[in-house]
Design an enzyme around this catalytic site. Structure first.
Site, PDB file in Angstrom:
ATOM      1  N   THR A  44      52.912  21.591  77.870  1.00 30.67           N
ATOM      2  CA  THR A  44      54.278  21.145  78.143  1.00 30.67           C
ATOM      3  C   THR A  44      54.744  20.207  77.041  1.00 30.67           C
ATOM      4  O   THR A  44      54.022  19.276  76.665  1.00 30.67           O
ATOM      5  CB  THR A  44      54.331  20.439  79.510  1.00 30.67           C
ATOM      6  N   CYS A 101      35.900  -0.785  59.215  1.00 32.43           N
ATOM      7  CA  CYS A 101      34.879  -1.109  60.209  1.00 32.43           C
ATOM      8  C   CYS A 101      34.247   0.173  60.705  1.00 32.43           C
ATOM      9  O   CYS A 101      34.866   0.945  61.419  1.00 32.43           O
ATOM     10  CB  CYS A 101      35.515  -1.840  61.386  1.00 32.43           C
TER      11      CYS A 101
END
Ligand SMILES: *Cc1c(COP(=O)(O)O)cnc(C)c1O
Length: 422
Positions: free
Chosen positions: A260, A346
Site C-alpha cells: 500500500t 561507530c
C-alpha cells in the site's frame, strides 16, 4: 536585560547573537522537513486518507490523484516521465531494488557488476550480498580527489558486465562523479547505468536523458521531505529497463514494488522535489557562498588543515576538512553545540576511521580528525560564523596541547614520523 558591555562582548566575540543552539549542520545525514512540505502533506493524514489502490470510490481516487501528481513532480526534477517513477520506502530500498532487480533480470546476459569503493553501504552491502549468490563485482578505486577514473571503468568492463552502479554525489565528501561521461560510456557499451543520486537530487541539476542514466535512486529526507519514502527511476525507452521485483504482493507500482502506497509521504516527496527544483539556482549560489565563507575563515586562522575530495567537483553545501594534529574526539567534544559528522564511524562500539576518507589515502588519525559540514536550506551566515569561531578556538587550544604540532612549529620534519603512531 544584559549589561551593555556584556552584549558588546558577545557581539564582538563572534556571532552567538541571533543563533539558536545547537546548530544543525549535518544535512547529508538528513534534512529538517520544510514547513511547506508538511503543509502539503497534512490533508492526506486525516481528510484524504484513502488507499490509492481503491478503485471503487472517491476516497481511493483522490489519494491516487495525489500520488500521480507527486509522480510527475519527482519525474520533472530529473527529466524523466511519470511512468518511470516507482515509489519506495527510501533510497536503501531503491538501491536494493535496482541492483538486485537488475542482477536477477539480466542473469542470462551476464553476472558482472561494477561499482566503486566510496559508495553508500546500501550499494556496497547489496553488492556483497550478490557476490554470495554468484555475481562478480568490481569495486573501482577512487583517486585522491575521491573520483573514479574513466579509464579504470573502461578497463573493468567485459562481455559479462550488465550493470555499472556509481553514485552521483558522495554523502561524506560531497564530490560529484563524472556522471554524464559514465553514462555515455555505459550507453556505448550497452551496459545499464544506475546512480545513487540521494545527495545530488534537488541540489544540482540531474537529467536522466542528457546523462544517459538508466536507473536512479533518491530519498525524500535528504531533500527537506519526510523520512521513510523515496523513489526509483527506471528508464522505459532506449533502452527499456526491466527490474525483477523484490517485494511481492498486490502488484502495486506496476508490479515492481508491492505494498500500500505511503500517500502522505509520497505527497511530501513530490512537494519537496518541486521546491528544490524551483529554488535550485538561488539556493545553490547561497550555499556555495556560505560554504566558501566557512572554508576561507578556517583557512585564514588555522594551518595544517585540508579539504578532503575535489573542491571543483563538489556539492555546494558540502565541506569536509581534516584538522591535522588534533585529536578527533576532543575536537568533536569541543564543538558539542554544533551537529556535524566526524571522520569516524561507530562500528560495534569501536571508532573506525571512515572508509571513504581511507579510500582517499588518509591515515587513520587524519581521518579521525576530519569533520563533515553539511550546509542546508535553513543554515544562516550567523551560524556559519559561529561554527567558524568555535572551531578556530578549539583547534588552537587543542594544538597547544599537541606535542606533534609543537614539533612541526619548531621546524622538525615530521614527514618521516608516522602521525598514525601513537
Ligand atoms: C542517505 C543515503 C542513502 C540511504 O537513503 P535512505 O532513504 O535513508 O534509506 C543512500 N545513499 C546515499 C548516498 C545516502 O546519502
Amino acid at each position: 536585560m544584559m549589561p551593555a558591555a556584556e552584549t558588546q562582548n558577545i557581539a564582538s566575540n563572534g556571532s552567538s547573537q541571533g543563533v539558536h543552539l545547537p546548530i544543525y549542520m549535518d544535512n547529508h545525514a538528513t534534512t529538517p522537513m520544510d514547513p511547506r512540505v508538511l503543509e502539503a502533506m497534512m490533508p492526506y493524514f486525516t481528510k484524504i486518507f484513502g488507499n490509492a489502490a481503491s478503485r471503487n470510490h472517491s476516497f481511493g481516487w483522490e489519494a491516487e490523484q495525489a500520488v500521480e501528481k507527486a509522480r510527475e513532480q519527482v519525474a520533472r526534477l530529473i527529466g524523466a516521465t511519470a511512468k518511470e517513477i516507482i515509489f519506495t520506502s527510501g533510497a536503501t530500498e531503491s538501491n536494493n531494488l535496482a541492483i538486485k532487480g537488475i542482477a536477477e533480470m539480466y542473469r542470462e546476459r551476464g553476472n558482472h557488476i561494477i561499482t566503486q569503493v566510496t559508495e553508500h553501504k546500501a550499494v556496497l552491502d547489496t553488492c556483497k550480498r550478490l557476490e554470495k549468490s554468484g555475481c562478480r563485482v568490481t569495486y573501482l578505486p577512487v583517486n585522491a580527489d575521491g573520483l573514479i577514473e574513466l579509464e579504470d571503468l573502461k578497463r573493468a568492463m567485459d562481455d559479462k558486465t550488465i550493470l555499472v552502479s556509481i553514485m552521483f554525489a558522495n554523502n561524506e565528501i560531497g564530490v560529484v562523479q563524472p556522471v554524464a561521461e559514465i553514462g555515455k560510456l555505459c550507453r556505448e557499451r550497452g551496459v545499464l547505468f544506475h546512480t545513487d543520486a540521494v545527495q545530488a537530487a534537488g541540489k544540482v541539476p540531474v537529467d536522466v536523458n542528457a546523462m544517459n542514466i538508466d536507473v536512479l535512486s533518491l530519498s525524500a529526507h535528504k531533500m527537506y521531505g519526510p523520512k521513510g519514502v523515496g523513489a526509483l527511476y527506471v528508464r522505459r525507452r532506449n533502452p527499456r529497463v526491466q527490474i525483477a521485483e523484490q517485494i511481492n504482493g498486490g502488484g502495486h507500482e506496476r508490479g515492481m514494488r508491492s505494498g500500500t502506497l505511503n500517500v502522505t509521504g509520497i505527497v511530501g516527496l513530490g512537494k519537496a522535489c518541486d521546491l528544490c527544483r524551483e529554488e535550485m539556482p538561488q539556493e545553490t549560489e547561497r550555499l556555495r557562498k556560505l560554504r566558501d565563507h566557512l572554508k576561507t575563515r578556517l583557512e585564514s586562522k588555522l594551518d595544517y588543515i585540508h579539504v578532503n575530495g575535489s573542491m571543483e567537483h563538489r556539492l555546494p553545501g558540502n565541506l569536509n576538512m581534516s584538522f591535522v594534529y588534533v585529536e578527533g574526539e576532543s575536537l568533536l567534544m569541543g564543538i558539542n553545540d554544533v551537529a556535524v559528522s566526524s571522520g569516524s564511524a561507530c562500528t560495534s562500539a569501536t571508532l573506525e576511521p571512515s572508509y571513504v576518507l581511507k579510500a582517499l589515502g588518509l591515515g587513520d588519525d587524519v581521518a579521525h580528525s576530519s569533520i563533515r559540514f553539511g550546509l542546508g536550506r535553513f543554515n544562516t551566515l550567523a551560524e556559519v560564523d559561529y561554527v567558524a569561531d568555535k572551531l578556530i578556538d578549539i583547534v588552537q587550544k587543542l594544538r597547544e596541547l599537541s606535542p606533534l604540532y609543537e614539533m612541526v612549529k619548531e621546524g622538525i620534519d615530521l614527514t618521516k614520523i608516522q602521525w598514525e603512531a601513537h
